[in-house]
Write a protein that holds these residues in place. Structure first.
Motif, PDB file in Angstrom:
ATOM      1  N   SER A 270       0.819  -1.214   0.000  1.00 21.73           N
ATOM      2  CA  SER A 270       0.000   0.000   0.000  1.00 21.73           C
ATOM      3  C   SER A 270       0.850   1.261   0.000  1.00 21.73           C
ATOM      4  O   SER A 270       0.345   2.355  -0.219  1.00 21.73           O
TER       5      SER A 270
ATOM      6  N   TRP B  22       5.463  12.935  20.421  1.00 25.71           N
ATOM      7  CA  TRP B  22       5.286  13.778  19.245  1.00 25.71           C
ATOM      8  C   TRP B  22       3.886  14.391  19.234  1.00 25.71           C
ATOM      9  O   TRP B  22       2.917  13.721  19.615  1.00 25.71           O
TER      10      TRP B  22
ATOM     11  N   ARG C 153      -7.972   4.132  13.359  1.00 25.33           N
ATOM     12  CA  ARG C 153      -9.041   4.062  12.350  1.00 25.33           C
ATOM     13  C   ARG C 153     -10.395   4.558  12.840  1.00 25.33           C
ATOM     14  O   ARG C 153     -11.404   4.326  12.203  1.00 25.33           O
TER      15      ARG C 153
ATOM     16  N   ILE D 120       5.803   2.108  14.597  1.00 19.22           N
ATOM     17  CA  ILE D 120       4.446   1.764  14.987  1.00 19.22           C
ATOM     18  C   ILE D 120       4.428   0.462  15.770  1.00 19.22           C
ATOM     19  O   ILE D 120       3.602   0.246  16.645  1.00 19.22           O
TER      20      ILE D 120
ATOM     21  N   VAL E  24       2.329   2.578   2.612  1.00 14.96           N
ATOM     22  CA  VAL E  24       2.133   3.333   3.846  1.00 14.96           C
ATOM     23  C   VAL E  24       3.143   2.955   4.932  1.00 14.96           C
ATOM     24  O   VAL E  24       3.561   3.778   5.720  1.00 14.96           O
TER      25      VAL E  24
ATOM     26  N   HIS F  71       8.216  18.949   7.332  1.00 11.45           N
ATOM     27  CA  HIS F  71       9.161  18.022   7.956  1.00 11.45           C
ATOM     28  C   HIS F  71      10.586  18.572   7.940  1.00 11.45           C
ATOM     29  O   HIS F  71      11.483  17.957   8.499  1.00 11.45           O
TER      30      HIS F  71
ATOM     31  N   ASP G  62      -7.461  -8.118   9.109  1.00 10.65           N
ATOM     32  CA  ASP G  62      -6.783  -8.914  10.120  1.00 10.65           C
ATOM     33  C   ASP G  62      -7.279 -10.360  10.077  1.00 10.65           C
ATOM     34  O   ASP G  62      -6.478 -11.306  10.100  1.00 10.65           O
TER      35      ASP G  62
ATOM     36  N   THR H 130       6.453   9.666   8.213  1.00  9.98           N
ATOM     37  CA  THR H 130       6.892  10.387   9.406  1.00  9.98           C
ATOM     38  C   THR H 130       8.116   9.775  10.077  1.00  9.98           C
ATOM     39  O   THR H 130       8.779  10.433  10.877  1.00  9.98           O
ATOM     40  N   GLY H 131       8.389   8.496   9.817  1.00 10.57           N
ATOM     41  CA  GLY H 131       9.498   7.841  10.497  1.00 10.57           C
ATOM     42  C   GLY H 131       9.123   7.325  11.877  1.00 10.57           C
ATOM     43  O   GLY H 131       9.987   6.928  12.652  1.00 10.57           O
ATOM     44  N   ARG H 132       7.834   7.357  12.179  1.00 12.66           N
ATOM     45  CA  ARG H 132       7.367   6.906  13.481  1.00 12.66           C
ATOM     46  C   ARG H 132       7.340   5.379  13.530  1.00 12.66           C
ATOM     47  O   ARG H 132       6.744   4.732  12.661  1.00 12.66           O
TER      48      ARG H 132
ATOM     49  N   LYS I 205     -10.737   2.048   7.029  1.00 10.88           N
ATOM     50  CA  LYS I 205      -9.898   0.846   7.161  1.00 10.88           C
ATOM     51  C   LYS I 205      -8.429   1.191   7.306  1.00 10.88           C
ATOM     52  O   LYS I 205      -7.566   0.306   7.264  1.00 10.88           O
TER      53      LYS I 205
ATOM     54  N   ALA J 122     -18.306  -5.278  10.971  1.00 15.41           N
ATOM     55  CA  ALA J 122     -17.032  -5.919  10.617  1.00 15.41           C
ATOM     56  C   ALA J 122     -15.830  -5.072  11.001  1.00 15.41           C
ATOM     57  O   ALA J 122     -14.719  -5.573  11.128  1.00 15.41           O
TER      58      ALA J 122
ATOM     59  N   VAL K  48      -3.597  -3.171  10.775  1.00 17.84           N
ATOM     60  CA  VAL K  48      -4.673  -3.428   9.817  1.00 17.84           C
ATOM     61  C   VAL K  48      -6.035  -3.393  10.487  1.00 17.84           C
ATOM     62  O   VAL K  48      -6.166  -3.569  11.693  1.00 17.84           O
ATOM     63  N   ASP K  49      -7.054  -3.186   9.672  1.00 18.35           N
ATOM     64  CA  ASP K  49      -8.419  -3.150  10.179  1.00 18.35           C
ATOM     65  C   ASP K  49      -8.867  -4.573  10.512  1.00 18.35           C
ATOM     66  O   ASP K  49      -8.274  -5.537  10.035  1.00 18.35           O
ATOM     67  N   PRO K  50      -9.909  -4.714  11.338  1.00 15.75           N
ATOM     68  CA  PRO K  50     -10.328  -6.052  11.789  1.00 15.75           C
ATOM     69  C   PRO K  50     -10.655  -7.014  10.645  1.00 15.75           C
ATOM     70  O   PRO K  50     -10.319  -8.197  10.740  1.00 15.75           O
ATOM     71  N   GLU K  51     -11.275  -6.522   9.577  1.00 16.36           N
ATOM     72  CA  GLU K  51     -11.598  -7.400   8.444  1.00 16.36           C
ATOM     73  C   GLU K  51     -10.354  -7.985   7.807  1.00 16.36           C
ATOM     74  O   GLU K  51     -10.243  -9.194   7.590  1.00 16.36           O
TER      75      GLU K  51
ATOM     76  N   ARG L 102      -5.029 -13.590   9.041  1.00 18.86           N
ATOM     77  CA  ARG L 102      -4.835 -14.704   9.978  1.00 18.86           C
ATOM     78  C   ARG L 102      -5.339 -16.022   9.383  1.00 18.86           C
ATOM     79  O   ARG L 102      -4.715 -17.069   9.564  1.00 18.86           O
TER      80      ARG L 102
ATOM     81  N   THR M 172      -8.519  -5.751  17.113  1.00 14.47           N
ATOM     82  CA  THR M 172      -7.965  -6.644  16.116  1.00 14.47           C
ATOM     83  C   THR M 172      -7.156  -7.762  16.750  1.00 14.47           C
ATOM     84  O   THR M 172      -6.763  -8.695  16.089  1.00 14.47           O
TER      85      THR M 172
ATOM     86  N   ASP N  53       0.852 -13.276  20.719  1.00 17.43           N
ATOM     87  CA  ASP N  53       0.172 -12.087  21.246  1.00 17.43           C
ATOM     88  C   ASP N  53       0.613 -10.820  20.531  1.00 17.43           C
ATOM     89  O   ASP N  53      -0.107  -9.834  20.469  1.00 17.43           O
TER      90      ASP N  53
ATOM     91  N   GLU O 250       5.799   4.103  10.196  1.00 19.67           N
ATOM     92  CA  GLU O 250       4.990   4.930   9.313  1.00 19.67           C
ATOM     93  C   GLU O 250       5.966   5.559   8.320  1.00 19.67           C
ATOM     94  O   GLU O 250       6.897   6.266   8.725  1.00 19.67           O
TER      95      GLU O 250
ATOM     96  N   PRO P  81      -0.045  -5.200  13.874  1.00 18.96           N
ATOM     97  CA  PRO P  81      -1.336  -4.600  14.242  1.00 18.96           C
ATOM     98  C   PRO P  81      -1.543  -3.227  13.612  1.00 18.96           C
ATOM     99  O   PRO P  81      -1.788  -2.251  14.290  1.00 18.96           O
TER     100      PRO P  81
END
Ligand SMILES: [Mg+2]
Lengths: 379, 486
Positions: free
Chosen positions: A43, B113, B193, A67, A45, B401, A113, A63-65, B221, B261, A108-111, A117, B266, A156, A60, A106
């Motif tokens: 994507s 931040w 989200r 996640i 991102v 930035h 995800d 931004t360089g963050r 999403k 959904a 991604v959105d639940p769908e 899985r 998650t 986990d 990310e 973690p």
């Protein structure tokens, strides 16, 4: 009285070949020790990275963050991280030592995800002994790979599947459809190259005999061909007919990396003996062009796959170099290759510089992983 | 006219005609026309105007000069040459009081931040929507942080309220954007989200307060990087990394049900920590109109049934919110990372910050065929936030930035070079550094540690910016691009 210089093809000036990355736009700091491998997700991102500290991290991109991070090994470096192709699921693969991990970070959105899985779990329905074979005397052979759950601590954190092979995995390469991936364990002799089927939790050894020590592999971007690089040659195999198609001879003493052009007919090769070679597969098994710009080993080469005629290499001299390389559809004409930019910034540590590179899936941006512990985004 | 004859000879002279819009500094008719040396610049002209024979000011007033709506930044001679004019021409010089630099006032320290800021004041948008007028000194600054928390500050830098943590109904990940809807309501959007609505209350003395979650909105999403609100109608628009633009209502009773959904955690781990009773709702509509992450969504301030969105797919789209359809698409050359409407200008404009280090000004009206109006250049890294000068039609501040905010005056422009693709190019009139960079000779590579993520410009509070240095920084904002009484 012809000036010989006038007979040389005129190369366009770099300014005329924009856009290409020119400056470091984001720095990713967090790894302790070398960053060995990195890749931007489909994507565009997220950036995944893995390094000597045994961690896999997701950042990310803009931004360089950081996640997310997971320590998948306490004593081994993460040698490679690779996203599964496709946008239907979000799965990251990583290898440390003999273990290959498949994980769903973690982000991604639940769908998605659930879809991701499920893709990892569906193979548990298949017979677990399918990778085992009987020896001549009827004894069970040690399986070439074991597919297991990595334990609740890692599960986990989203690390959901572990595949253990016999020796250290250095390379992961996915097939475009996202069900197969190949791994390379250079010291594993007969089983150095393995092909794994995610949907069946199945590991196969496609070659009985290899003509050298495998360095890296890649699936062809559109045809059922599989490329295996040993130290000196790259062989392409037809996966359906199970036969050797071509032996490519770059003339390098020790190949570190190669990449296939998205069009499928051209290939670049990088070597520890500082060479970058361009092969036109229609033309010859020998390189069409040899480029020597770095004074230290080249560790990684990569084509842009999102529509820009760009490719890049990464070197232990601490720099990466950006090239314009336009493949023309005319069979009689060859690609024009113009070096357009040297990107400097990574510090050389213990004679190691830039370990890996990748391109953004859409934009003319690239990322690099350094022995100095940083990743960098170049725009 | 004695003044001009005593000036050094050997240079050409040109006839100028001084005009101004400010009555208090207007020259008498007979003094407006003058011959001045062509090698003079802004400073020289300013001295001439201040002189005994001209305005005879008690204390010198620094002036700037506009020719045909553009600031004079060179010698007159260079201006004449650049514009192909002869020295026989009479130049109309409009003089305005010089701009005042946006001086540093204060910084408010955070734990992590800071991604976004907004302001509540008597003159701010939410302040006008609020039932009660915000009295002077009671202005509030809202900050959104990567630590997942919102904070409301007073102007002295005291935290009045911090939002609930994830276990108490707050965001489960970094907050990317937040806005005041009124003096008592706030909306925020997050990497988790979700959009969350908050009830904001303060104690009588105004020194403490509470931020309580009232509604969770599900439908995106991907990370929601931008949110805009319209108080009177309760409407909200959002832009997400999933490429869609969300249209929502903050009214619990009129919002559709949440898509099941997309609800809930998650991972197992999170399931244990989030058990809240905050109502959950879905979008009025989800418009999947971008082919790459959407980075900004704003209401058209003149027509709230219309939203503009910007995305990494290089486009600015105009969305009719009543039908949830894209009615116009403007394609630019680069990924777009932020968007601001500049409604004060006679033709309606939007400004978009790009990953290619410039700001592009685009006229998104459907009737207009030429898209790009002007390019603002000078930042050395991605531009991720924009806010227009509340007091001037020509002023704009950007956050990048590269670790700076830059103030632009659209009247300060030049012809672009061939390498810049020609067109009108604007250059920053001021560069606002992070206070922590004071004394530093070089900015860090990739803006490491100093990236600016959000900036907001308010008439009463000033230019408020936030970033990777974990600071909200306040700079003065008055007279920066609009000179007093001009
Ligand atoms: Mg060819």
């Amino acid at each position: 009285n012809i000036d010989p210089a006038s007979l040389l093809p005129k190369l366009p000036r770099p300014e005329e070949l924009k856009p290409f990355p020119t400056v470091c736009s984001t720095l990713f700091r967090g790894h302790e020790g070398r960053v060995r491998s990195l890749e931007i997700d489909p994507s565009g991102v997220w950036l995944a990275s893995g390094g000597d500290d045994g961690t896999v991290r997701v950042w990310e991109l803009l931004t360089g963050r950081q996640i997310w991070s997971a320590k998948i090994s306490h004593d081994e470096a993460v040698n490679v991280v690779k996203w599964r192709p496709g946008k239907d699921a979000v799965i990251l693969s990583a290898a440390a030592g003999e273990d290959i991990y498949l994980l769903v970070p973690p982000v991604v959105d639940p769908e998605t995800d659930i879809v991701s899985r499920d893709l990892l779990d569906q193979g548990f329905g298949y017979a677990t002994n399918s990778t085992q074979a009987l020896t001549a005397n009827g004894a069970r052979k040690e399986p070439v790979a074991k597919w297991t759950r990595p334990g609740s601590r890692l599960e986990d954190e989203g690390v959901l599947l572990k595949i253990t092979v016999r020796t250290t995995v250095k390379v992961i390469s996915w097939h475009r459809r996202g069900d197969f991936f190949s791994t390379v364990s250079p010291t594993a002799q007969r089983s150095a190259v393995a092909i794994h089927t995610l949907s069946k939790h199945l590991t196969q050894i496609p070659f009985r005999r290899l003509p050298g020590i495998p360095q890296t592999v890649q699936f062809h971007p559109s045809r059922p061909l599989f490329f295996v690089a040993t130290q000196r040659t790259i062989r392409s195999y037809d996966l359906q007919k199970q036969e050797l198609v071509k032996i490519i001879q770059p003339g390098a003493r020790w190949i570190s990396s190669f990449d296939i052009h998205p069009g499928g007919d051209n290939l670049i090769v990088g070597s520890y003996d500082r060479r970058l070679l361009w092969h036109d597969l229609d033309l010859s098994t020998r390189p069409y062009k040899t480029l020597r710009f770095h004074h230290k080993a080249i560790r990684a080469v990569k084509y842009h796959k999102g529509g820009f005629p760009l490719f890049a290499d990464a070197s232990d001299d601490g720099s990466l170099q950006i090239f314009h390389g336009k493949v023309v559809s005319d069979l009689m004409e060859n690609a024009t290759i113009v070096p357009v930019k040297v990107l400097k910034g990574h510090k050389v540590k213990s004679a190691l510089g830039v370990m890996d590179i990748d391109w953004h899936p859409r934009e003319p941006w690239c990322v690099s992983a350094g022995a100095d512990g940083t990743c960098r985004l170049w725009m | 006219m004695a003044k001009t004859t005593t000036l050094p000879t050997g240079h050409g002279q040109v006839q100028v005609y001084f005009t101004t819009n400010a009555p208090d500094i207007e020259l008498p008719e007979e003094k407006r026309q003058l011959r001045v040396p062509t090698d003079v610049r802004r400073y020289g002209l300013s001295q001439i105007l201040n002189s005994e024979s001209m305005l005879d000011t008690s204390a010198p007033i620094p002036f700037d000069f506009l020719i045909n709506g553009t600031f004079l930044r060179t010698t007159i001679d260079e201006y004449l040459v650049a514009n192909g004019l002869s020295s026989e021409t009479t130049l109309n010089l409009q003089y305005v009081r010089s701009l005042i630099p946006p001086l540093y006032e204060a910084s408010f320290e955070h734990d992590d931040w800071v991604s976004s800021v907004d302001i509540l004041s008597a003159s701010s948008r939410a302040g006008k929507w609020a039932g009660q007028k915000v009295s002077p000194g009671q202005e509030r600054i809202l900050s959104a942080s990567y630590d997942g928390l919102l904070r409301v500050w007073n102007k002295s830098g005291q935290t009045i309220a911090t939002s609930a943590s994830s276990s108490a109904g707050g965001h489960t990940s970094s907050i990317k954007s937040a806005k005041f809807i009124s003096g008592t309501q706030i909306a925020s959007s997050s990497l988790d989200r979700t959009v969350r609505l908050w009830k904001y209350t303060e104690s009588e003395d105004g020194f403490s307060g509470e931020l309580k979650p009232t509604l969770e909105l599900y439908g995106h999403k991907g990370s929601i990087d931008s949110i805009d609100v319209h108080g009177p109608s309760n409407h909200i628009v959002t832009a997400s990394a999933d490429g869609s633009i969300g249209h929502w209502t903050s009214s619990k009773s009129s919002a559709p049900a949440a898509p099941s959904a997309l609800l809930g955690p998650t991972s197992k781990r999170r399931k244990l920590t989030t058990s809240t009773s905050t109502p959950q709702r879905g979008p009025l509509s989800m418009i999947s109109c971008h082919t790459a992450p959407a980075t900004a969504a704003i209401f058209n301030p003149l027509d709230l049934t219309v939203a503009y969105s910007a995305a990494q797919d290089h486009t600015i789209r105009t969305i009719d919110l009543t039908t949830s359809t894209v009615v116009d698409t403007r394609t630019t050359s680069h990924p777009l990372l932020c968007l601001e409407a500049l409604t004060g200008i006679s033709t309606q404009l939007v400004a978009a910050g790009t990953s290619a280090r410039h700001i592009t000004l685009v006229d998104p009206r459907i009737s207009v065929s030429s898209t790009q109006v002007m390019t603002l250049r000078g930042h050395t890294n991605k531009i991720v936030s924009l806010s227009s000068d509340p007091e001037s039609n020509f002023g704009l501040v950007s956050g990048s930035h590269d670790g700076t905010c830059r103030v632009w005056d659209l009247r300060s422009s030049r012809q672009g070079t061939k390498d810049e693709g020609g067109g009108l190019v604007g250059e920053a009139v001021y560069v606002v550094e992070r206070d922590g960079q004071k004394g530093a000779t070089k900015r860090p590579v990739g803006g490491e540690g100093i990236k600016v993520f959000g900036v907001a410009w308010d008439k009463d509070v000033g230019i408020v910016s936030a970033g990777e240095d974990k600071m909200v920084q306040v700079n003065t904002g008055r007279g920066v691009t609009k000179s007093e009484s001009s």
